[in-house]
Design an enzyme around this catalytic site. Structure first.
Site, PDB file in Angstrom:
ATOM      1  N   LYS A  19       6.339   6.322   7.474  1.00  0.00           N
ATOM      2  CA  LYS A  19       5.771   5.435   8.433  1.00  0.00           C
ATOM      3  C   LYS A  19       6.631   5.012   9.827  1.00  0.00           C
ATOM      4  CE  LYS A  19       1.983   3.262   6.075  1.00  0.00           C
ATOM      5  NZ  LYS A  19       1.647   2.182   5.127  1.00  0.00           N
ATOM      6  N   TYR A  38       2.455   1.384  14.129  1.00  0.00           N
ATOM      7  CA  TYR A  38       3.112   2.076  12.881  1.00  0.00           C
ATOM      8  C   TYR A  38       2.736   3.770  13.322  1.00  0.00           C
ATOM      9  CZ  TYR A  38      -0.112   1.413   9.777  1.00  0.00           C
ATOM     10  OH  TYR A  38      -1.486   1.222   8.960  1.00  0.00           O
ATOM     11  N   ASP A  70      -6.533  -6.353  -1.684  1.00  0.00           N
ATOM     12  CA  ASP A  70      -4.859  -6.877  -2.317  1.00  0.00           C
ATOM     13  C   ASP A  70      -4.673  -7.757  -2.929  1.00  0.00           C
ATOM     14  OD1 ASP A  70      -3.739  -4.469  -0.563  1.00  0.00           O
ATOM     15  OD2 ASP A  70      -3.629  -6.194   1.402  1.00  0.00           O
ATOM     16  N   HIS A  95       1.023  -0.731  -0.121  1.00  0.00           N
ATOM     17  CA  HIS A  95      -0.035   0.235  -0.169  1.00  0.00           C
ATOM     18  C   HIS A  95       0.734   1.406   0.502  1.00  0.00           C
ATOM     19  CE1 HIS A  95      -2.862  -2.985   2.391  1.00  0.00           C
ATOM     20  NE2 HIS A  95      -2.835  -2.820   1.145  1.00  0.00           N
TER      21      HIS A  95
END
Length: 188
Positions: free
Chosen positions: A71, A131, A169, A61
């Site tokens: 991130k 995250y 996905d 992603h």
């Protein structure tokens, strides 16, 4: 805290110093003053956490500008295979990836800057993945690269029959078909 570049330029591994005894352990999972000595300063705006079972593959992603995200990722429980893919137009590493196992045992973290797609596969029975991001989620700006794109060639370490994928996905696009952006737009 040790900070070093991964096998993929501009993606950094952070290894905290862990103090443990019979009571358990303690470590600093984030220290802006130490990290900013090595990397640019990030303004984290959101913390995210997911719980997943073995075989769950989330990714690959990313978000387009102006909602691109850096991130800082880590695993609180269990273990995952973490993957970053360089999708910066004009980068000498465009389409290359790096993998690393993140686990509750090694407590390593990965800092993935804007301009990279990201994903992970759960290797343990369950995993809690945490995250920080430096920009908010935007559904309209989110993109997904097909997890098994042969031009990227990630070895996910499990056969496809053992993977658990979201519908999104399963239908990601090939790297050659996705929207990418020039490096100059990464922090605009």
């Amino acid at each position: 805290m040790n900070i070093y570049e991964s096998t993929l330029a501009d993606v950094f591994i952070i290894e905290p110093k862990v103090w443990g005894d019979e009571r358990g352990y303690f470590f600093e999972s984030y220290r802006e003053d130490l990290i900013s000595k090595h990397l640019r300063k990030f303004h984290w705006v959101q913390d995210n956490e997911s719980l997943s079972v073995k075989g769950v593959l989330r990714g690959l992603h990313y978000q387009l500008p102006p909602f691109a995200q850096s991130k800082l990722v880590r695993v609180i429980r269990g273990s995952v295979l973490d993957v970053a893919v360089d999708i910066r137009k004009g980068s000498p590493n465009f389409g290359k990836h790096m993998t690393i196992e993140l686990s509750e045992e090694n407590k390593k973290q990965v800092l993935i800057p804007r301009g990279f797609a990201h994903g992970f596969l759960v290797l343990s029975d369950t995993a809690i993945f945490s995250y920080k991001v430096d920009n908010y989620y935007s559904k309209e700006s989110e993109r997904s690269i097909l997890w098994n794109d042969p031009s990227i060639g990630v070895d996910w370490q499990l056969s496809e029959s053992h993977l658990v994928l979201s519908e999104k996905d399963k239908v990601g696009k090939q790297l050659s078909e996705v929207d990418i952006f020039p490096s100059s737009d990464l922090y605009a």
